[in-house]
Scaffold this active site. Structure first.
Site, PDB file in Angstrom:
ATOM      1  N   ASP A  14       0.943  -1.112  -0.028  1.00 55.37           N
ATOM      2  CA  ASP A  14       0.008  -0.128   0.013  1.00 55.37           C
ATOM      3  C   ASP A  14       0.894   1.341   0.076  1.00 55.37           C
ATOM      4  OD1 ASP A  14       0.976  -0.737   2.646  1.00 55.37           O
ATOM      5  OD2 ASP A  14      -0.728   0.355   3.637  1.00 55.37           O
ATOM      6  N   HIS A 250       9.735   0.143   8.536  1.00 54.37           N
ATOM      7  CA  HIS A 250       8.976  -1.255   8.827  1.00 54.37           C
ATOM      8  C   HIS A 250       8.873  -2.299   7.658  1.00 54.37           C
ATOM      9  CE1 HIS A 250       6.939   0.450  12.090  1.00 54.37           C
ATOM     10  NE2 HIS A 250       6.703   1.740  11.269  1.00 54.37           N
TER      11      HIS A 250
HETATM   12  C1  BDR Z   1       2.661  -0.398   8.529  1.00 52.83           C
HETATM   13  O1  BDR Z   1       1.796   0.408   8.354  1.00 52.83           O
HETATM   14  C2  BDR Z   1       1.979   1.247   7.455  1.00 52.83           C
HETATM   15  O2  BDR Z   1       1.674   2.490   7.831  1.00 52.83           O
HETATM   16  C3  BDR Z   1       3.410   0.993   7.033  1.00 52.83           C
HETATM   17  O3  BDR Z   1       3.540   1.235   5.614  1.00 52.83           O
HETATM   18  C4  BDR Z   1       3.864  -0.469   7.360  1.00 52.83           C
HETATM   19  O4  BDR Z   1       3.429  -1.280   6.527  1.00 52.83           O
HETATM   20  C5  BDR Z   1       3.509  -0.342  10.081  1.00 52.83           C
HETATM   21  O5  BDR Z   1       2.714  -0.282  11.068  1.00 52.83           O
HETATM   22 CA    CA Z   2       2.791  -0.735   4.290  1.00 53.28          CA
END
Ligand code: BDR
Ligand code: CA
Length: 335
Positions: A14, A250
């Site tokens: 995403d 992340h």
């Molecule tokens: C996850 O949430 C999204 O905002 C980031 O892309 C990552 O996949 C981290 O909690």
């Molecule tokens: Ca993500």
């Protein structure tokens, strides 16, 4: 020098700033053969996610199939995308974009996953870094999917570390807890790369400046711009990040687990997701799996997940830096 075995990967994403970082790592790493990008709602709408995936791949000079996937959660009501974290466009408000004429693959993300798994049985790794609706839908469309894919690596969830959207929930799982529970109980080889490890790895904004300076390329300029925006959010939240601007990476860690699993410590236990109430989105790991709890969903036969609990953070940053500093970019398609 021998060529490493290349993993055929479908990247379910995403994008999203850390999604973009992870995408460029995947394109840069010689062990990863990115065969498709399936998009979902999450950091942005699914339309914007698909637009961003097409744009980022075209900027990097690649032509990889991109599909549009689920637009809303399986059961719960959708929430507004977090524009304050990733920007209204998901990439730190890039402003005017270059013209690229990459087009979407007409299939849905779930259909693409099913088609590829059937065409390459036992070869496809799914790296999923957004809400898990596409994987959940693909499981519904092809019940044999767990036997057809090689493995699944999910960025999401948390066990010991507090959540990032509630005291116990991580954003990707929170955004579609019903889909996530289905994915964790499907019976495939699955790894959870959650906040227990992603909150240990801070990447500095200055590294993205160095990468952009080294390449002088629109792709790494766009990435630097996006990370600059994203790092402001984290600097406002954490003192240790404010001191030296940077951010958590992340989604990148899901790919680092694929290429460098030895950098992680895991425990293999059953994981379930709380779908309702105060704990909605919590990933619960059965840490006492020698007990055959007499409750539905917690018996001894429950499918297991490899849960990442520790990570060598310095080594992760080093690998990312070495990989992105290499010669991986091609001229912009369509410039
Ligand atoms: C996850 O949430 C999204 O905002 C980031 O892309 C990552 O996949 C981290 O909690
Ligand atoms: Ca993500």
């Amino acid at each position: 020098m021998s060529t490493p075995t290349r993993n055929k990967v479908i990247y379910d994403t995403d994008p999203g700033v850390d999604d973009a970082m992870a995408l460029y790592y995947a394109l840069a790493h010689p062990a990863i053969d990115l065969v498709g990008i399936t998009t979902t709602f999450g950091n942005v709408t699914v339309e914007q996610a698909a637009t961003n995936a097409l744009y980022l791949t075209a900027l990097a000079g690649r032509n990889i199939p991109v599909t549009r996937g689920v637009a809303t959660p399986w059961v719960k009501s959708p929430e507004a995308p977090p524009a304050h974290i990733h920007g209204a466009d998901g990439l730190g408000n890039l402003g005017a974009r270059r013209k690229v004429d990459a087009v979407l693959d007409p299939r849905s993300s779930a259909q693409f996953i099913v088609d590829m798994a059937r065409a390459h049985p036992g070869e496809i790794t799914l790296v999923a870094v957004g809400p898990l609706g596409n994987l959940s839908l693909a499981l519904q469309m092809e019940p044999q999917l767990p036997n057809l894919v090689r493995e699944v690596i999910v960025m999401g969830g948390t066990v010991m570390e507090p959540g990032n959207v509630s005291p116990v929930a991580e954003a990707n799982i929170w955004n579609d807890p019903h889909a996530a529970d289905r994915v964790f109980t499907a019976g495939w080889k699955i790894t959870m790369v959650g906040l227990d490890v992603t909150h240990r790895v801070v990447v500095l904004l200055s590294l993205f400046r160095q990468i952009a300076d080294r390449h002088q390329h629109p792709a790494t300029d766009a990435l630097h711009h996006a990370v600059d925006f994203y790092a402001r959010f984290y600097s406002g939240l954490y003192q240790h990040i404010a001191a030296t601007p940077g951010c958590f990476a992340h989604d990148l860690l899901a790919f680092l687990f694929l290429t460098h699993p030895a950098l992680f410590e895991i425990e293999t236990k059953a994981v379930r997701v709380a779908t309702e109430g105060f704990a909605q989105g919590q990933t619960i790991m059965n840490r006492r799996d020698f007990i055959d709890y007499p409750h539905p969903g917690w018996g001894k036969g429950q499918p297991r997940t490899q849960v990442c609990l520790k990570v060598d953070a310095q080594a992760c940053v080093r690998v990312f830096e070495e990989t992105l500093m290499g010669d991986w970019l091609r001229p912009l398609t369509n410039d």
